[in-house]
Design an enzyme around this catalytic site. Structure first.
Site, PDB file in Angstrom:
ATOM      1  CB  CYS A   1      -0.889  -0.005   1.241  1.00 36.39           C
ATOM      2  SG  CYS A   1      -1.855   1.512   1.428  1.00 36.39           S
TER       3      CYS A   1
ATOM      4  CD  GLU B   1       1.531  -0.492   8.517  1.00 39.34           C
ATOM      5  OE1 GLU B   1       1.765   0.684   8.861  1.00 39.34           O
ATOM      6  OE2 GLU B   1       0.375  -0.970   8.438  1.00 39.34           O
TER       7      GLU B   1
ATOM      8  CB  CYS C   1      -4.495   4.727   6.517  1.00 35.68           C
ATOM      9  SG  CYS C   1      -5.549   4.690   5.064  1.00 35.68           S
TER      10      CYS C   1
ATOM     11  CB  SER D   1      -7.766  -7.562  10.184  1.00 41.11           C
ATOM     12  OG  SER D   1      -7.890  -6.194   9.871  1.00 41.11           O
TER      13      SER D   1
ATOM     14  CG  ASN E   1      -8.342  -2.539   9.349  1.00 43.41           C
ATOM     15  OD1 ASN E   1      -9.551  -2.520   9.158  1.00 43.41           O
ATOM     16  ND2 ASN E   1      -7.536  -3.308   8.629  1.00 43.41           N
TER      17      ASN E   1
END
Length: 275
Positions: free
Chosen positions: A92, A122, A186, A214, A216
């Protein structure tokens, strides 16, 4: 019972981009899970022949390799570039931003502080771009015992909460002489979190759809639980339980950034049949 979707939810730009890349790169392999959603990964495998490798050590005769949305470490990227493979980068762009910041600021002599989960792919990738001292923390208490210089650059995992990032920044302001703050959270993450909070305040039950691994999506669950105690995280419609909706008037629904619309529609349809 009324079913209401959050104003902002589901696929973000980076995930949409990665899915499109995978669909256009049939019979390829991703380095790590492309996104944190098992249902969508399974669909890509069955329909487009995109398989998942846990890491670069599993590479064999694959000709086309896709880098996951979360990015990979600098060392792994260098290894991949040295192989005779077609390399497609689905990292991303918003994840690449903290990678670039960390590389630049550390080369200028700044200690790096990353607000995030040290085990998240990440964060591992972002951390690998540091040329000097780098610290990964989740809250202020972790900072208190660290020997950090007076010259610090702060970045965040893209899916974290802005409120917690602000607390880290405020603490560092009192302990360093020079602090550079880069808000790398983000915007889609912030909007989804804000919309989830607004909906949870009026809902009797909240359903959060997304991968249980996940980051988020887990943040959406925590936010929803702050305002609606009956908040549940599910990956698909088969995990729904009828008793969740008994005597409830408003059911709020939100979804993580890696959750495709087709899963959300199945969940809504199942809830309608249960109530």
């Amino acid at each position: 019972m009324k079913i209401e979707l959050a104003k902002k939810y589901g696929f973000c730009f980076g995930v949409k981009r990665a899915i499109k890349i995978a669909e256009n790169t049939e019979n390829s392999a991703t380095i790590g899970e492309l996104i944190h959603n098992n249902e969508e990964i399974d669909r890509l495998h069955k329909k487009f022949g995109v398989k998942t490798l846990n890491d670069i050590s599993e590479i064999t005769d694959e000709k086309r390799l896709i880098i996951r949305t979360h990015g990979i470490t600098k060392d792994d990227l260098d290894v991949l570039k040295s192989k005779n493979k077609e390399l497609i980068d689905a990292t991303c762009p918003f994840v690449k931003k903290p990678q670039q910041i960390v590389e630049k600021m550390s080369s200028e002599g700044y200690d790096i502080v990353i607000f995030g989960d040290k085990n998240h792919p990440e964060v591992k990738g972002v951390k690998s771009y540091a040329k000097g001292k780098v610290f990964v923390v989740l809250d202020v208490s972790e900072l208190k015992n660290l020997k950090i210089s007076n010259k610090v650059a702060l970045v965040s995992q893209t899916t974290k909460r802005i409120e917690n990032f602000t607390k880290i920044a405020e603490f560092l302001m009192t302990t360093t002489k020079e602090l550079r703050i880069f808000n790398t959270i983000c915007n889609a993450t912030f909007q989804n979190q804000e919309a989830a909070a607004k909906l949870a305040k009026k809902a009797d039950v909240m359903i959060i759809i997304g991968g249980k691994n996940s980051s988020n999506t887990k943040q959406l669950l925590l936010i929803s639980q702050n305002f609606c105690k009956n908040s549940y995280l599910i990956e698909n419609e088969n995990e729904l339980k009828k008793e969740w909706f008994l005597n409830k008037e408003i059911c709020g629904i939100t979804a993580g950034a890696s959750t495709p619309e087709w899963i959300i529609k199945k969940v809504v349809k199942k809830i309608n049949t249960m109530c």
